[in-house]
Design an enzyme around this catalytic site. Structure first.
Site, mmCIF file in Angstrom:
data_model
loop_
_atom_site.group_PDB
_atom_site.id
_atom_site.type_symbol
_atom_site.label_atom_id
_atom_site.label_comp_id
_atom_site.label_asym_id
_atom_site.label_seq_id
_atom_site.Cartn_x
_atom_site.Cartn_y
_atom_site.Cartn_z
ATOM 1 C CG ASP A 55 -11.279 -16.103 -13.078
ATOM 2 O OD1 ASP A 55 -10.580 -16.574 -12.166
ATOM 3 O OD2 ASP A 55 -12.511 -15.930 -12.977
ATOM 4 C CD GLU A 115 -9.146 -20.381 -11.917
ATOM 5 O OE1 GLU A 115 -9.090 -20.602 -10.707
ATOM 6 O OE2 GLU A 115 -9.819 -19.444 -12.405
ATOM 7 C CG ASP A 141 -1.446 1.555 -3.809
ATOM 8 O OD1 ASP A 141 -0.241 1.417 -4.108
ATOM 9 O OD2 ASP A 141 -1.836 2.160 -2.786
ATOM 10 C CG ASP A 189 -6.660 -12.825 -13.215
ATOM 11 O OD1 ASP A 189 -7.272 -13.665 -13.895
ATOM 12 O OD2 ASP A 189 -6.181 -13.069 -12.096
ATOM 13 C CG ASP A 247 -1.704 1.248 1.413
ATOM 14 O OD1 ASP A 247 -1.916 1.959 0.411
ATOM 15 O OD2 ASP A 247 -2.100 1.537 2.557
ATOM 16 C CG ASN A 286 -3.118 5.220 -1.157
ATOM 17 O OD1 ASN A 286 -3.196 4.200 -0.474
ATOM 18 N ND2 ASN A 286 -3.981 5.503 -2.122
ATOM 19 C CG HIS A 321 -5.922 -15.547 -6.316
ATOM 20 N ND1 HIS A 321 -5.320 -16.177 -7.391
ATOM 21 C CD2 HIS A 321 -7.232 -15.465 -6.643
ATOM 22 C CE1 HIS A 321 -6.229 -16.451 -8.311
ATOM 23 N NE2 HIS A 321 -7.404 -16.030 -7.873
ATOM 24 C CG ASP A 322 -8.830 -18.664 -6.004
ATOM 25 O OD1 ASP A 322 -9.275 -17.709 -5.352
ATOM 26 O OD2 ASP A 322 -9.057 -18.828 -7.227
#
Length: 562
Positions: A200, A257, A29, A98, A21, A23, A330-331
């Site tokens: 995806d 995927e 971000d 993605d 991050d 900010n 991430h899954d």
């Protein structure tokens, strides 16, 4: 073998929300990614795969897109993305986006229009159906996020299909106008200079004709639609058209995927003469230990089961196609917690072993953010600490349905929740692990004081520096990319060993997946005049004889033989 840059690459997946991050709003971000590009260059990776960065209301953390040509507000602006692309390319790093086109957000202008009336131009961009004669859903499919896969629309008296959240309506790929829109948005990004797409749930685009009911498995209320919405009758027509219209015009990397695919199906997606995709992600190894409630009732698994799966894919795509190699994303839960041993005693050594095993297989390796420092699963105290829609809905369904008790469900969450991989990257031992100066969108793992990038970079014997060496070896030794795979000691429950062979050169890879001290007997059929220890996760006397090796807990060695 046909040599390609994407076969030789090492990919690093960034889940932007949890990466860095810049900010202080508590959400990672694009400027945060830019801040860490030199770190990634130092690690040695070739490609960044960015999880979705498009504009989204974030029902499913960006996998519900409301504008395919704009950037999510929390992540920054298109100017930030252009800067990221430019700065990455300056460092020799490619960017893969993605592509989420099985479904959109229900806040996408297409769907907003589609809901207005049955004769709206955009109605047919989605999958609308009347109910059965009794008014019930068009079929019995369950959503992958719990509940029914159908949502009723009062205005039109019809249902729309959503394999995922009700805020993620499925797109209708039967409609050529919709397909044209998708190809246009892909071209938009490729013309910017993007280097590829991770696609995806791409094998869900074509659903079974007539949308028949699925089989209802024990413990479930709804029918299993996977065999009916994966690998449907027109999927290869769509992907070949996509390749013809877009992909073939660029030198890019594509990975699909593909839930539920087997090796034979994967050949259809990735075969050199098929003109579809470069490679696919399969799920067989990450389903190991699934019980009757899938990952929410996890049980033990055997190393022989893992070896059988990995070998099936290694042999199956040896002549045609290409493998994607991953332990986590991430899954999925954290690699060292899922396949290694995340105890303080063995975390570092087993994380190195897992890295050795994966990076020495044939295929393109994927590193998930934090994997290179051995980040572990998290155990939040309360369900309210979890952010993942799948996790929260599963608790509602299984505890609410009295199939699992609260303690049983929480233990399953600790092992398998997607949020295990989504806690912020641990950059330092400081406040919020150096991820943000604000309040993080999801809790930071308390072990960040011991496990963090800053500490690993200073320690020459760390997991991080081990990954750097593995990546460098891949660049120096073509055999790691292009050598053929053959398994050794197939029935052994502690040792995963295999060879890689390219012309007169051979590698022997030895990985102990246990705390035990198993013995590796060097195969008599392998002849060599000299040996070189390429890498090991323990100190090894390179003059030691290797005919018989008593392996230490989670030990890994790679020998180069000539």
């Amino acid at each position: 073998m046909d040599r390609k840059w994407w076969k030789e690459a090492v990919v690093y997946q960034i889940y932007p929300r949890s990466f860095m991050d810049s900010n202080g709003d508590g959400v990672g971000d694009l400027q945060g990614v830019i801040l860490k590009l030199d770190y990634l260059r130092e690690l040695g990776i070739d490609v960044i795969w960015l999880s979705p960065i498009n504009k989204s209301p974030n029902d499913d953390n960006g996998y519900d897109i409301s504008d395919y040509r704009d950037i999510m507000d929390e992540f920054g602006t298109m100017q930030d993305f252009d800067e990221l692309l430019h700065e990455a390319h300056l460092r020799g790093i490619k960017i893969m986006l993605d592509l989420v086109v099985n479904h959109s957000s229900d806040e996408h202008p297409w769907f907003i229009e589609a809901k207005k009336s049955k004769d709206n131009t955009y109605r047919d961009y989605y999958m609308w159906h009347p109910g059965k004669e009794d008014g019930s859903e068009p079929n019995n499919w369950g959503s992958r996020f719990g509940g029914s896969a159908w949502e009723y629309d009062e205005n039109s008296g019809e249902y729309y299909l959503h394999i995922y959240s009700k805020k993620q309506p499925d797109l209708n790929w039967e409609n050529p106008a919709l397909r044209g829109e998708v190809y246009d948005l892909m071209t938009f990004w490729l013309d910017k200079g993007v280097d590829g797409f991770r696609m995806d749930v791409i094998n869900m685009l074509s659903k079974a004709e007539g949308l028949p009911d699925g089989k209802v498995r024990e413990g479930f209320k709804y029918g299993d639609g996977v065999p009916l919405y994966c690998d449907g009758p027109k999927i290869h027509d769509y992907l070949q058209e996509m390749n013809r219209e877009v992909l073939s015009k660029y030198d890019i990397m594509t990975v699909g995927e593909t839930l539920g695919v087997n090796v034979e199906q994967a050949k259809l997606y990735t075969g050199a003469d098929r003109n579809e995709l470069n490679m696919v992600f399969h799920f067989e190894h990450v389903f190991l230990g699934d019980g009757k409630l899938g990952k929410w009732s996890p049980g033990p698994w055997k190393l022989t089961e893992l070896k059988t799966i990995m070998s099936r894919w290694q042999y199956g795509l040896r002549e045609d196609g290409w493998n994607s190699l991953y332990w986590s994303n991430h899954d999925q839960p954290r690699a060292v917690s899922r396949f290694g041993n995340d105890s303080p005693e063995y975390r570092t050594i087993s994380a190195k072993m897992l890295a050795t095993c994966l990076h020495m297989l044939q295929g393109t390796p994927y590193i998930y953010q934090g994997e290179e420092i051995g980040m572990t699963n998290v155990r939040f105290d309360k369900l309210s600490d979890y952010r993942d829609i799948q996790t929260v809905n599963a608790y509602r369904d299984f505890v609410g349905g009295e199939q699992l008790s609260h303690p049983e469900m929480m233990e399953s969450i600790y092992q398998r929740s997607r949020d295990n991989g989504r806690t912020p990257v641990q950059w330092s031992a400081g406040s919020n692990a150096g991820f943000t100066e604000g309040t993080p969108w999801i809790g930071v793992h308390e072990n960040h004081k011991e496990i963090n990038v800053e500490r690993d970079r200073k320690d020459p014997d760390s997991i991080y520096h081990y990954y750097r060496k593995l990546i460098q070896l891949r660049k120096e030794h073509g055999i790691i990319v292009y050598g053929t795979y053959d398994i050794l000691m197939e029935e052994n429950e502690q040792i995963y060993a295999f060879t890689r062979t390219l012309e007169e050169e051979q590698l022997v890879v030895i990985c102990n997946f246990s705390e035990q001290l198993p013995v590796f007997e060097f195969p008599r059929h392998i002849q060599f005049s000299s040996k070189q220890l390429l890498i090991s996760n323990y100190t090894v006397d390179t003059n030691d004889e290797i005919a018989t090796i008593t392996l230490r807990p989670y030990e890994a060695r790679v020998y180069r033989l000539v």
